[in-house]
Design a protein around this motif. Structure first.
Motif, PDB file in Angstrom:
ATOM      1  N   ILE A  17       2.446 -46.131 -17.493  1.00  0.00           N
ATOM      2  CA  ILE A  17       3.227 -45.022 -16.921  1.00  0.00           C
ATOM      3  C   ILE A  17       2.684 -43.686 -17.397  1.00  0.00           C
ATOM      4  O   ILE A  17       2.508 -42.753 -16.617  1.00  0.00           O
ATOM      5  N   ALA A  18       2.382 -43.581 -18.704  1.00  0.00           N
ATOM      6  CA  ALA A  18       1.843 -42.331 -19.251  1.00  0.00           C
ATOM      7  C   ALA A  18       0.504 -41.992 -18.610  1.00  0.00           C
ATOM      8  O   ALA A  18       0.235 -40.823 -18.310  1.00  0.00           O
ATOM      9  N   ALA A  19      -0.329 -42.994 -18.374  1.00  0.00           N
ATOM     10  CA  ALA A  19      -1.634 -42.752 -17.755  1.00  0.00           C
ATOM     11  C   ALA A  19      -1.453 -42.218 -16.331  1.00  0.00           C
ATOM     12  O   ALA A  19      -2.127 -41.260 -15.937  1.00  0.00           O
ATOM     13  N   VAL A  20      -0.541 -42.814 -15.564  1.00  0.00           N
ATOM     14  CA  VAL A  20      -0.283 -42.349 -14.187  1.00  0.00           C
ATOM     15  C   VAL A  20       0.245 -40.924 -14.213  1.00  0.00           C
ATOM     16  O   VAL A  20      -0.181 -40.073 -13.422  1.00  0.00           O
ATOM     17  N   GLU A  21       1.169 -40.641 -15.130  1.00  0.00           N
ATOM     18  CA  GLU A  21       1.736 -39.289 -15.217  1.00  0.00           C
ATOM     19  C   GLU A  21       0.676 -38.258 -15.584  1.00  0.00           C
ATOM     20  O   GLU A  21       0.757 -37.105 -15.159  1.00  0.00           O
ATOM     21  N   ARG A  22      -0.311 -38.645 -16.373  1.00  0.00           N
ATOM     22  CA  ARG A  22      -1.402 -37.739 -16.745  1.00  0.00           C
ATOM     23  C   ARG A  22      -2.465 -37.643 -15.664  1.00  0.00           C
ATOM     24  O   ARG A  22      -3.329 -36.781 -15.713  1.00  0.00           O
ATOM     25  N   GLY A  23      -2.412 -38.583 -14.710  1.00  0.00           N
ATOM     26  CA  GLY A  23      -3.433 -38.610 -13.674  1.00  0.00           C
ATOM     27  C   GLY A  23      -4.747 -39.179 -14.190  1.00  0.00           C
ATOM     28  O   GLY A  23      -5.815 -38.803 -13.715  1.00  0.00           O
ATOM     29  N   SER A  24      -4.656 -40.075 -15.169  1.00  0.00           N
ATOM     30  CA  SER A  24      -5.869 -40.686 -15.718  1.00  0.00           C
ATOM     31  C   SER A  24      -5.717 -42.203 -15.697  1.00  0.00           C
ATOM     32  O   SER A  24      -4.680 -42.737 -15.319  1.00  0.00           O
ATOM     33  N   SER A  25      -6.744 -42.880 -16.152  1.00  0.00           N
ATOM     34  CA  SER A  25      -6.706 -44.338 -16.208  1.00  0.00           C
ATOM     35  C   SER A  25      -6.138 -44.791 -17.554  1.00  0.00           C
ATOM     36  O   SER A  25      -6.095 -44.022 -18.520  1.00  0.00           O
TER      37      SER A  25
END
Length: 91
Positions: A17-25
């Motif tokens: 979830i944190a990766a999606v929110e940051r726009g990263s993998s």
């Protein structure tokens, strides 16, 4: 380099979830987190002990013992304490 990590389900879910929110993998999130952790553990953040944790008199017999001898004494005292507890339980 490829590696496998065994993470708890809730940690992996939160990381995704944190990766999606940051726009990263997820890969980039883990890489950044590890770099941050490693760089944060520099020797300057650690405090060096400047004095011994206990004070001994100048003529204390313990001062004359090597570190290995002190470890042996500690190991022996633990073994004696364990034996005393075992003996007390048997009574």
């Amino acid at each position: 380099m490829r590696t496998t990590l065994d993470l708890p389900d809730d940690v992996l879910r939160r990381a995704k979830i944190a990766a999606v929110e940051r726009g990263s993998s997820l890969r980039q999130l883990v890489t950044d987190a590890l770099r941050h952790e490693i760089e944060g553990a520099t020797p300057s953040t650690r405090r060096r002990m400047t004095s011994p944790p206990i004070k001994l008199a100048a003529d204390a017999p313990l001062r004359k013992l090597s570190p290995d001898a002190v470890k042996r004494l500690d190991t022996e005292s633990v073994a004696e304490a364990d034996a005393a507890r075992a003996h007390a339980v048997r009574r």
